[in-house]
Structure formats: C-alpha cells, structure tokens
Enzyme design. Structure first.
Site, mmCIF file in Angstrom:
data_model
loop_
_atom_site.group_PDB
_atom_site.id
_atom_site.type_symbol
_atom_site.label_atom_id
_atom_site.label_comp_id
_atom_site.label_asym_id
_atom_site.label_seq_id
_atom_site.Cartn_x
_atom_site.Cartn_y
_atom_site.Cartn_z
ATOM 1 N N SER A 216 -25.991 -14.065 36.660
ATOM 2 C CA SER A 216 -24.939 -15.022 36.997
ATOM 3 C C SER A 216 -25.201 -15.785 38.285
ATOM 4 O O SER A 216 -24.433 -16.667 38.651
ATOM 5 C CB SER A 216 -23.589 -14.311 37.066
ATOM 6 O OG SER A 216 -23.560 -13.444 38.156
ATOM 7 N N LYS B 162 -14.514 -12.035 40.701
ATOM 8 C CA LYS B 162 -15.311 -12.964 41.495
ATOM 9 C C LYS B 162 -14.412 -13.996 42.173
ATOM 10 O O LYS B 162 -14.586 -14.317 43.351
ATOM 11 C CB LYS B 162 -16.332 -13.672 40.603
ATOM 12 C CG LYS B 162 -17.449 -12.739 40.154
ATOM 13 C CD LYS B 162 -18.372 -13.454 39.190
ATOM 14 C CE LYS B 162 -19.560 -12.572 38.839
ATOM 15 N NZ LYS B 162 -20.383 -13.182 37.786
ATOM 16 N N LYS C 289 -5.393 3.836 38.085
ATOM 17 C CA LYS C 289 -5.617 4.306 36.711
ATOM 18 C C LYS C 289 -5.032 5.701 36.522
ATOM 19 O O LYS C 289 -4.273 5.954 35.594
ATOM 20 C CB LYS C 289 -7.125 4.323 36.389
ATOM 21 C CG LYS C 289 -7.775 2.964 36.499
ATOM 22 C CD LYS C 289 -9.223 3.013 36.092
ATOM 23 C CE LYS C 289 -10.108 3.841 36.992
ATOM 24 N NZ LYS C 289 -10.284 3.312 38.344
HETATM 25 P P1 ADP Z 1 -7.846 5.334 40.271
HETATM 26 O O1 ADP Z 1 -7.488 6.412 39.354
HETATM 27 O O2 ADP Z 1 -7.868 4.010 39.609
HETATM 28 O O3 ADP Z 1 -9.048 5.565 41.100
HETATM 29 P P2 ADP Z 1 -5.469 6.173 41.662
HETATM 30 O O4 ADP Z 1 -4.599 6.302 40.492
HETATM 31 O O5 ADP Z 1 -6.023 7.398 42.267
HETATM 32 O O6 ADP Z 1 -6.664 5.191 41.322
HETATM 33 O O7 ADP Z 1 -4.706 5.337 42.756
HETATM 34 C C1 ADP Z 1 -4.869 5.504 44.146
HETATM 35 C C2 ADP Z 1 -3.525 5.409 44.837
HETATM 36 O O8 ADP Z 1 -3.028 4.108 44.763
HETATM 37 C C3 ADP Z 1 -2.485 6.291 44.202
HETATM 38 O O9 ADP Z 1 -1.732 6.887 45.196
HETATM 39 C C4 ADP Z 1 -1.631 5.307 43.413
HETATM 40 O O10 ADP Z 1 -0.295 5.745 43.317
HETATM 41 C C5 ADP Z 1 -1.737 4.057 44.220
HETATM 42 N N1 ADP Z 1 -1.604 2.873 43.371
HETATM 43 C C6 ADP Z 1 -2.617 2.207 42.763
HETATM 44 N N2 ADP Z 1 -2.161 1.144 42.061
HETATM 45 C C7 ADP Z 1 -0.826 1.141 42.230
HETATM 46 C C8 ADP Z 1 0.210 0.261 41.763
HETATM 47 N N3 ADP Z 1 -0.054 -0.784 40.957
HETATM 48 N N4 ADP Z 1 1.460 0.531 42.125
HETATM 49 C C9 ADP Z 1 1.722 1.585 42.933
HETATM 50 N N5 ADP Z 1 0.802 2.415 43.421
HETATM 51 C C10 ADP Z 1 -0.480 2.210 43.079
#
Ligand code: ADP
Length: 812
Positions: free
Chosen positions: A684, A727, A367
């Site tokens: 559920s 799930k 995110k």
């Molecule tokens: P969140 O904000 O959802 O907790 P982060 O943005 O901190 O997650 O993501 C954690 C790590 O995983 C980061 O280094 C991010 O770049 C990597 N990451 C997560 N999803 C993807 C994706 N779809 N493609 C490439 N890297 C990803």
C-alpha cells in the site's frame, strides 16, 4: 508257670492278646497294657526268658476275650523294656521274633498260657525268576503306595531293596502299611513266604487303586472349593491386610459406595455412566492408598464435577440485553447490533445457532470486556480461555490417562469452571495458536466449534463424550489474517478497529474514569478530570488503537490522588492540562505531526499495524551514480517490489513529466523509510514511493498536509488497500488534512467516524496522475509539452476538478 520246651519248635509261653494291632516278626514296637490278665502274663514272662506270645484279638473291643476270640497265629516276642505308668498301666517295648501258631491253651488263669509251634522265617525263599519277579513287583508297588500315602519315609522304601530274606520282606512291608486288622492278620497267618508275597501284592494293588480314587476325589473337591472359595479367601485376606495397614477398609468401601451413588444420581449419558461405574469397580478392588487408586479418584472427581445436566436459564429479553450492552460500553455499534440479532434469532429458534462470532481488532478495544457483558445479558456463565501460545493439541483435548499426570484439556476445564453446560466461552487470541510436532490445536478447535461434531466432544482424558452443543463460543483475534483458514471459514468476523481521539475521550469519561475512581476507593467529589486533560493523556501519554494504556494511565493518576488524600496532603484533586504532568511525568509521545513545510523527496504514507494505523514518511535521495536502487528501513519483499514498480513507472513517464530520460542511469536512488527498526511491508505504500521519487526527480515539493495510501501498478493505476479506517484515523491524529486513497476503497469510508471525516478532505484517486495533481505543489510539466497518458476510464483532470469530484463523492 515255667515255659517248657516241648517237642521241636514247640513251647509253652504266656499269651498276651492284642487289641487292634498285629505284631510281625522283626518288628519293634511299644504298646500299653492295662488288663490284669495281660499284666500277669507279662510279669510271668519277665521272670523267665522275657518271651511272650502276641496274638491279635479278633474283636478289639472285647475286654475279656475267650480262646476262640484270639487268632491262632501270632508272633513270639522278646520284651525289651517295661515302664510302669500311673494308673496300673504298663508300657512295654517288644521285638517280634518268630511267626508262631497256638496249638493249645494250657492254662487260662491267672493268665493265658499257650503251647505254640514256631514257623521259622529262616527258611530262605528260593530265588527262582518267578520269585524274583514277584519280589520286584511287590517292591515297586509298595513304592507307589508310599508315594500315594505320603506317610512312609523314603528311608523305609529304600531299605527294602537291601532285604535279602524275601520271606521277611512281606512282613516288613505289611508292618509299614496302614491296613485293616484282618488284612494284616491275613498276611501274618500265611505261613508260606511265597504265598504271603502274592497275598501282599494283591492287597497292595487294591490299596493303590483305592488311594488313587481317593486322591481323584480329593482333587475334585479341592478344585471346587478352590473355585468357589478362593476369591472369598483372598478378599478376606485383603481385608485383613488392609486392617493391619491402618484399618481404612471400611472407609474405602464407603468411598466407593458414595462414588457409585453420586454417579447414578447424575443421570449421565449411558456410555459415560458405564465407564464411570467401571472405574468405581476398579477402585473398589484396589488398595486405598495405592498410587493407581489416587489416579482413579482424580478421574472420578473430574467426571462428577462436570455440569452434565446443569444449565442456566438463558435470557432472551432483547431490551434488557440492549440496556446492559449500552451501559457497559461506548460505541462498538456493530458488535452490539450483531448481538441483538443473535438474540432475536435464538429467541425465534429457542436455542443457539451455529455461527461462531470472531471479534477482530487491536488490543484494548474492548473485545474481552464486551463479551463479558454479552454473557451477562444472556444470563450465561462466562469463562475466558486464552489460546495464545497453545501449540499442542493435547492442551485443547487433554492427555490420555496413560500419561503420568494426565489432565483434561482446556475445553473440559473451562466447562468445569463454568459450572453449567451452556456457558459463554471466550476463546481469546485464536490467531496466536500455533502448531508443531505435537499436533495441530487448530484441528481440535475445529471440532470444538463445529456444531455437528461437538455434540459428542471427546476429551482424551475423560474418554467419554461431552455435549458442547449448548455452549456459545465467541473468539477474538488481533490479526484475522493469522487465523488458520479452516477456522476462519467457520467464523463470522466482526472488525473492531481502533478508536479515534473523540471516542477515547468519551470512553474515558463515561467508563474508565468512574471505574478506576471506584476501584481506588475514591469518592467522585475527591477527584475531577478535565476533558482537556483526558485529551492530553490520550495524545501525549499513550499511543494505541485501544484504550488499555489510557486506562492504566488513569489508574496511575487515581493511585497518586488516593495517596495524597490518605496522607491528608489534599482533600481533593483536579486533573487539568497543567497539573497532568505532576501525576504522569513528562510527555511520553510527541505527535508525528504533519511536516512544517512542503519538502521535496519526502512523501507521507499511511500504514496499518495490528495496533492500529500509523503514518510513515518515505524519503528519496538522488546521488550521481550508475542507477543503483538502495532500500533501507527494514522493508519487506512486497514493499521492495513496490519500490521497483514505482521506479519503472516513473521511468516510463519520465519525459512526460520533465525528467531526464536516462535518469536511472545517471543517478543512484536511495529510498529510506524511517523508523528503521520497525519492519514494514505490504503493497500500500506504492503511490507514496512513486510520489517521493517524482518529487525528488522533478524537485517539486510534496504538500506538507497530504498523506496517501494505495498500491501502484506498472501503468500507474491505483489499486485498493486494506485497513483504510485505521489509516485515516492515524492521519487525522497526525494533523494531516488531506488523504489520498484508492477509488475502489470508497465504500470503506462509511466506517470512518464522522468527526474524523469532518476534519479531513478525502480524495479518491484512480491513477498516479491524480496523485501527482493532489500531492505535489504543482503538476510536473513536460519540457516538450508532452502530457502523460492516462487510463481510458480516467479522464485528465485539473487539480481543481479532481478536488471537487472527491468532495462530491464523500458527501454522497
Ligand atoms: P481487548 O480484549 O480488546 O484487548 P479489553 O476488553 O481488555 O480489550 O479492554 C481493555 C479495557 O478497556 C477494559 O477495561 C474495557 O472495559 C475498556 N474498554 C474498551 N473499549 C471500551 C468501550 N467501548 N467502552 C467502555 N470500556 C471499554
């Protein structure tokens, strides 16, 4: 020439003409004598009785007065002391004796000699009431006079009341007054004591009048001076003090000048400019090192540091944005699509539009990092602001400046950090905001996010409006259910559910590994990851919906490889299934795999958690007893209710499925949901509970490879549930191959990744009857051939029929 006593009260005596002074009887004074004729007179007097006649010159300027230039009435005096001063001057101390009158000049050379007649003061003034009144008047007027002039000592005024000889009184008073020569002489010349008092009173009244007028004028003048010059004097004084204290007055002036110039150059909104300039004025009046001036300086620095008019040029190039989003992230299609839509609309409208996007999903699903890419694509400055644990409204909106150590809130701080008024601000973990007695931060956030209101966002500390309407806000949440309702209404939620194994493998290979290899200073030829090894990291070293721990484990591997290479133990490393253990140690998680064999009394449910889905087995044991229902495994109220509903349903169909009618009276039922330490709740698990009960009661085993989710009603209908995608992914991970899910959730199967669907049989169910058919190894039969009644809509289906139907509905 000898003094001759002539007739009674007359005598011949040397005359000393006085310049500018009148000597009264009883008065002691000294004066300097310089004129030769006067010195001669003195010398002559000294040779005789030391008496001399003192009379004033009419014109003090005359050096050589003639007879007609000297008043005829003067005072005889006794010479008490002579002192020769340098330059032929004599200082003489005399005491006035009697008021006397010149009858004739008897000689002119070498000094004046005159024949005089003494008017003795010894005659006491008659003490009649009129005189008494006159005396009192004179004394009281003199007291007033003394007060006004401020020159006469209190002793003098006091001693007057003790003067018994009223004829002397007027002389004492006249001698003490500051009067013109003529006035003094006129008193002296008045022989009659009573008339003298009257004359004196007359003079006193006039003098007092003049003095009062004088004082009035003085006051007025002083006031005018006060008004126009007081401030000037004060300023000068202040400057002097500042100089004394360290001479930084000039610096202070320069500083306030700079502040003023800076503020004027910023082109602030009118209200902000006025307020800031007012503060500069206050600062200029303050001592530069006072605590208060420090507070004002901090405030002004804040105002100046804000990007009031700075903007970055927003990039509406859609292709460019698509490229950047695709480069940085694998998957996340919905977010990417939504962002491209947003761009297109912004491009058409030439500016951003209202809706706030909220990315909701478990941790580590990207995110935060996709929002960073969005900012890059749009060419907006990016600031992340965590709202986790924010409880106080003041954290959002700042403290009023009356608080000690007050600061602006997080929004203004973020704007300053961004350095432009159109940044992209990520409001992270908006669901973790809470409220307490210090106010509701959600209410403040509401104002921040409302495009109608945020044009004039007012931070308590700044206390001036700042326009937030150009800011693009994106929020994130782990659990959208925890977002305060009014905020949620304002947002468009995009769900990002967890990744399945396949997606994780792709993310690791395409993004995480190259990123970590680079971060650890390794070259791509020095380290090689086998896809199988990556899969093992995902399955045995992490258990998460996102990829955060996966990234951490990859980082651990990179770190260890880097160490090996630096210490020259190895030139390169290859990470395979077999070598993985060397880097990460023993496996951390073993999969909650499908049961080894079909078991009775155990059914497998599916649960949604904020970190993704999970499977949970439900165990039911029956013991002879009196029908007690025991529930363990930290079940929430809703889940407990589900258990009761399930039991009631089973009771209602007991006979139809061949269970003893009064089982609920004969047996105690214990339901347990491992793992006991993790709280579980939600409706559920309804069909799973019922299935486990039926299996326990009928002794028909549950199929080992089936998992299910769905709410149950008293009539055995299956109601829809949430979080199907997570799930199903969890079921897939656990090696389950058949999932029973509520018919009404069929739409949600679209979200499930295809590769998961490919390996799973998804069976939609609408009633418990269908569940039993698919979940149990055989359908429970009634001993009396009675079948359970099904809902009108759902016709009775054989197990095979239902399976075929389900397969069709998935293919569509
Ligand atoms: P969140 O904000 O959802 O907790 P982060 O943005 O901190 O997650 O993501 C954690 C790590 O995983 C980061 O280094 C991010 O770049 C990597 N990451 C997560 N999803 C993807 C994706 N779809 N493609 C490439 N890297 C990803």
């Amino acid at each position: 020439m000898a003094q001759k006593k002539n007739k009674k009260n007359t005598k011949t005596i040397p005359l000393l003409p006085l310049r500018g002074i009148v000597v009264f009887p009883n008065m002691i004074l000294h004066f300097d004598v310089g004129r030769p004729r006067s010195i001669k007179a003195l010398e002559e007097a000294m040779m005789e009785e030391q008496k001399i006649f003192l009379a004033a010159q009419k014109d003090p300027a005359l050096e050589e007065p003639g007879q007609e230039d000297v008043y005829t009435i003067g005072t005889t005096a006794k010479i008490k002391q002579l002192l020769r001063l340098p330059g032929d001057t004599i200082r003489v101390l005399v005491e006035g004796l009697e008021r006397s009158e010149i009858l004739e000049y008897t000689s002119e050379d070498p000094y004046y000699e005159v024949k005089i007649k003494e008017h003795s003061s010894k005659k006491l003034l008659a003490k009649d009431p009129e005189t008494e009144a006159l005396v009192r008047l004179v004394i009281s007027h003199f007291e007033d006079y003394a007060k006004l002039t401020n020159r006469i000592s209190r002793d003098t005024t006091f001693s007057l009341s003790t003067v018994e000889d009223y004829s002397r009184l007027s002389d004492v008073i006249a001698a003490n007054m500051v009067l013109k020569l003529e006035q003094k002489q006129s008193i002296l010349s008045e022989i009659s004591p009573k008339k003298r008092l009257e004359k004196l009173l007359d003079i006193l009244v006039k003098e007092i009048e003049i003095l009062e007028v004088e004082e009035n004028i003085n006051n007025k003048v002083r006031k005018q001076i006060d008004k126009s010059q007081r401030e000037y004097y004060l300023r000068e004084q202040l400057k002097a003090i500042q100089d004394e204290l360290g001479g930084d007055g000039q610096q202070h002036d320069d500083e306030t000048y700079e502040y003023r110039e800076k503020i004027l150059s910023l082109n602030l909104p009118e209200e902000a400019e006025n307020k800031a300039l007012k503060e500069v004025d206050r600062l200029s009046r303050m001592h530069p090192s006072s605590a208060e001036s420090g507070v004002i300086r901090t405030y002004l620095d804040w105002v100046i540091s804000l990007p009031w008019n700075e903007k970055t040029q927003e990039n509406f190039d859609i292709e460019n944005a698509e490229r950047i989003l695709e480069e940085d992230h694998y998957g996340l299609t919905k977010v990417k699509e939504r962002m491209i839509e947003y761009l297109a609309i912004s491009k058409l409208r030439n500016g951003i539009h209202g809706q706030i996007i909220c990315l909701a999903g478990p941790p580590g699903v990207g995110k935060t990092s996709i929002v960073r890419s969005i900012a890059k694509a749009l060419n907006r400055n990016y600031v992340r602001m965590s709202l986790g644990g924010v409880r106080d409204e003041a954290e959002i909106r700042g403290h009023r400046r009356t608080y000690v150590g007050a600061m602006p809130g997080r929004i203004i701080t973020a704007i300053k950090q961004a350095g432009s008024k159109n940044p992209l601000i990520l409001l992270d973990e908006i669901d973790k905001m809470s409220n307490d007695f210090r106010g509701d931060p959600a209410a403040a956030m509401l104002e921040v996010l409302d495009t109608e209101q945020n044009k004039e966002f007012r931070d308590h500390y700044l206390d001036m409006p700042f326009d937030l309407s150009d800011v693009m806000f994106i929020t994130t949440a782990n659990n959208k259910g925890a977002i305060p309702r009014p905020l949620l209404d304002r947002m468009e939620v995009i769900d990002i559910s967890g990744y399945v194994e396949e997606e994780k493998v792709q993310i690791a290979i395409r993004h995480l590994i190259p990123k970590q290899v680079k971060t650890h200073g390794l070259k791509s030829r020095e380290i090689r990851f086998d896809e199988e090894a990556v899969r093992d990291v995902i399955n045995y070293y992490t258990r998460e919906a996102g990829v955060r721990n996966l990234e951490r484990e990859i980082a651990t591997i990179c770190r260890k490889v880097a160490k090996l290479i630096v210490s020259a133990e190895r030139k390169s490393a290859s990470i395979t299934r077999n070598t993985l253990g060397n880097y990460l140690g023993t496996k951390k998680y073993l999969f909650d795999k499908a049961n080894e064999k079909d078991e009775t009394g155990i059914a497998r449910g599916l649960a949604w958690t904020p970190v993704g889905g999970d499977t949970l087995s439900i165990e039911v044991n029956l013991m002879p007893g009196d029908g007690a229902l025991e529930l363990t495994g930290q079940l929430g109220d809703i889940m407990k209710e589900s258990a009761k509903i399930a039991r009631s349903y089973v009771r209602s169909i007991a006979e139809m499925i061949g269970i003893e009618k009064d089982f609920y009276r004969k047996y105690d039922m214990h339901i347990h949901v491992p793992e006991g330490a993790i709280p579980k709740d939600g409706p559920s698990a309804g069909i799973t509970l019922a299935t486990a009960m039926i299996s326990a009661l009928t002794q028909i085993p549950v199929k080992r490879n089936v998992a299910m989710t769905g709410e149950i009603t008293l009539r055995g209908k299956v109601l829809p549930i949430g979080g199907l995608k997570e799930k199903v992914i969890a079921a897939h991970r656990a090696g389950i191959d058949t999932v029973l899910f509520p018919m009404e959730n069929q739409r949600d199967t679209e979200e499930i990744p295809e590769n998961v669907l490919e390996r799973l049989t998804m069976i939609p169910v609408a009633s418990m009857c269908q569940v039993m058919k698919h979940a149990l190894t055989r359908f429970p039969e009634s001993k009396d051939e009675v079948k359970p009644e099904e809902d009108n809509e759902v016709s009775q289906l054989s197990a095979q029929q239902a399976q075929n139907e389900a397969a069709v509905s998935i293919e569509q």
